[in-house]
Design a protein around this motif. Structure first.
Motif, PDB file in Angstrom:
ATOM      1  N   SER A  94       0.836  -1.259  -0.290  1.00  0.00           N
ATOM      2  CA  SER A  94      -0.078  -0.109  -0.149  1.00  0.00           C
ATOM      3  C   SER A  94       0.867   1.235   0.052  1.00  0.00           C
ATOM      4  CB  SER A  94      -0.909   0.074   1.244  1.00  0.00           C
ATOM      5  OG  SER A  94      -0.207   0.295   2.275  1.00  0.00           O
ATOM      6  N   ALA A  95       0.164   2.427  -0.324  1.00  0.00           N
ATOM      7  CA  ALA A  95       1.076   3.572  -0.130  1.00  0.00           C
ATOM      8  C   ALA A  95       1.623   3.905   1.089  1.00  0.00           C
ATOM      9  CB  ALA A  95       0.166   4.808  -0.633  1.00  0.00           C
ATOM     10  N   GLN A  96       0.800   3.359   2.428  1.00  0.00           N
ATOM     11  CA  GLN A  96       1.198   3.989   3.553  1.00  0.00           C
ATOM     12  C   GLN A  96       1.940   2.782   4.136  1.00  0.00           C
ATOM     13  OE1 GLN A  96      -2.133   5.311   6.034  1.00  0.00           O
ATOM     14  NE2 GLN A  96      -3.415   4.703   4.213  1.00  0.00           N
ATOM     15  N   THR A  97       2.294   1.496   3.767  1.00  0.00           N
ATOM     16  CA  THR A  97       3.224   0.512   4.236  1.00  0.00           C
ATOM     17  C   THR A  97       3.919  -0.142   3.221  1.00  0.00           C
ATOM     18  OG1 THR A  97       1.421  -0.807   4.024  1.00  0.00           O
ATOM     19  CG2 THR A  97       1.738   0.108   6.212  1.00  0.00           C
ATOM     20  N   PRO A  98       5.301  -0.338   3.512  1.00  0.00           N
ATOM     21  CA  PRO A  98       6.085  -1.291   2.613  1.00  0.00           C
ATOM     22  C   PRO A  98       5.764  -2.443   2.343  1.00  0.00           C
ATOM     23  CG  PRO A  98       6.960  -1.012   4.692  1.00  0.00           C
ATOM     24  CD  PRO A  98       6.162  -0.405   4.869  1.00  0.00           C
ATOM     25  N   PRO A  99       5.792  -3.099   1.022  1.00  0.00           N
ATOM     26  CA  PRO A  99       5.644  -4.331   0.519  1.00  0.00           C
ATOM     27  C   PRO A  99       6.461  -5.502   1.451  1.00  0.00           C
ATOM     28  CG  PRO A  99       6.641  -3.334  -0.924  1.00  0.00           C
ATOM     29  CD  PRO A  99       6.613  -2.378  -0.086  1.00  0.00           C
ATOM     30  N   THR A 100       7.448  -5.466   1.866  1.00  0.00           N
ATOM     31  CA  THR A 100       7.917  -6.637   2.545  1.00  0.00           C
ATOM     32  C   THR A 100       8.773  -6.043   3.911  1.00  0.00           C
ATOM     33  OG1 THR A 100      10.131  -6.422   1.451  1.00  0.00           O
ATOM     34  CG2 THR A 100       8.295  -7.766   0.467  1.00  0.00           C
ATOM     35  N   GLN A 111      -4.825  -2.248  -9.014  1.00  0.00           N
ATOM     36  CA  GLN A 111      -5.939  -1.224  -8.674  1.00  0.00           C
ATOM     37  C   GLN A 111      -5.845  -1.119  -7.112  1.00  0.00           C
ATOM     38  OE1 GLN A 111      -8.010   0.308 -10.702  1.00  0.00           O
ATOM     39  NE2 GLN A 111      -8.388   1.475  -8.932  1.00  0.00           N
ATOM     40  N   ALA A 112      -5.567  -2.161  -6.423  1.00  0.00           N
ATOM     41  CA  ALA A 112      -5.843  -1.936  -4.796  1.00  0.00           C
ATOM     42  C   ALA A 112      -4.854  -1.040  -4.555  1.00  0.00           C
ATOM     43  CB  ALA A 112      -5.761  -3.314  -4.336  1.00  0.00           C
ATOM     44  N   GLU A 113      -3.509  -0.997  -4.974  1.00  0.00           N
ATOM     45  CA  GLU A 113      -2.339  -0.089  -4.615  1.00  0.00           C
ATOM     46  C   GLU A 113      -2.736   1.180  -5.183  1.00  0.00           C
ATOM     47  OE1 GLU A 113       1.784   1.161  -3.773  1.00  0.00           O
ATOM     48  OE2 GLU A 113      -0.047  -0.227  -3.072  1.00  0.00           O
TER      49      GLU A 113
END
Length: 298
Positions: free
Chosen positions: A2-8, A192-194
């Motif tokens: 997400s824009a607010q949290t890193p992916p890993t 799209q969710a991202e």
């Protein structure tokens, strides 16, 4: 992601490149200079506030299971590598008991790998107990902070930075992350969710994603989340062929600029010793301590 949290968890740190490239056993050359700036923080967040903010910075990927007890535990979905991650220790029990309970919970989840991130704010500290159990020290990140009113990041000419707002930009972000972090690409639904998350964070002022381009090619990306006067800088990734050309500085400078406009006062970042930490020190960030990752087979 997400824009607010890193992916890993790997790119929970601002790492410039990819996976860890080694653990330094001694203090690196940049550490003393980066620590010398503590005296210049009058009127800004205190050292205790910074360390507490760093310890509270815990991320759980979508689809994870988590357990809040003596230690915060998160079971990661397969897409993010599986296994269990632990951090943020707050317990009245001794270190042996805390680790044993974490091991038991990991086994209950049916997982075989437990990775625990430790820091100087843990109570109790777990480093010695993890080493006693044969845990492997696999990574170290340095905790840095910088008052935004003192930020002055120079960016080489020819590099453009931009805030992510469109699907085309989200695809560019995903392509960089797939290459750097060796993760699976997002499908149409995930993209799209991202995009929805990116736009929601921009709308409420809670965070943003940025891209840097060299000659029109998207070569670097990073994000930030604004919480309690801090902007948490995370997820920096730069394509291998573009490293060393100033792309990281570009995404760093753009996040600092945009965060200040959105009310943040202090930048908080966790940088790998071998990659972004020396750059952060040269950019004026102050070093407030380290966090270490230990991997334990259970």
């Amino acid at each position: 992601m997400s824009a607010q949290t890193p992916p890993t968890r790997q790119n929970y740190a601002d790492a410039v490149g990819g996976a860890p490239v080694g653990v330094e056993a001694s203090s690196p050359a940049w550490a003393d200079a980066a620590a010398s700036g503590h005296a210049g923080w009058a009127g800004h967040h205190s050292a205790d506030e910074i360390l507490r903010a760093a310890a509270e910075w815990v991320w759980m990927p979508g689809g994870s299971e988590h357990d809040e007890g003596d230690i915060h535990l998160a079971r990661y979905p397969a897409r993010f590598g599986g296994g269990v991650r632990g951090s943020r220790v707050r317990s009245c029990h001794d270190a042996r008991t805390v680790v044993e309970r974490a091991v038991e919970r990991t086994r209950e989840w049916g997982e075989s790998t437990l990775t625990i991130w430790t820091s100087g704010s843990d109570a109790p500290g777990l480093d010695d107990e993890l080493r006693r159990r044969g845990a492997e020290h696999i990574d170290t990140v340095a905790v840095f902070a910088l008052p935004l009113d003192a930020a002055a990041i120079s960016v080489p000419s020819g590099i453009e930075s931009e805030i992510v707002r469109t699907m085309e930009q989200v695809r560019d972000v995903d392509a960089i992350n797939v290459d750097v972090w060796q993760q699976q690409p997002l499908d149409a639904e995930g993209l799209q969710a991202e995009l929805d998350d990116v736009r929601a964070a921009l709308a409420d002022g809670s965070g943003l994603r940025v891209l840097a381009r060299i000659d029109g090619e998207a070569v670097s990306t990073a994000g930030c989340t604004i919480v309690g006067g801090f902007t948490r800088l995370w997820g920096a990734a730069t394509l291998p062929h573009a490293r060393g050309r100033g792309a990281y500085r570009a995404v760093l400078a753009e996040r600092l600029r945009a965060s200040g406009q959105r009310g943040a006062a202090t930048a908080l970042v966790k940088g790998r010793h071998a990659t972004s930490a020396p750059i952060l020190a040269r950019c004026g960030f102050t070093h407030f301590g380290d966090e270490r990752a230990f991997r334990l087979a259970v």
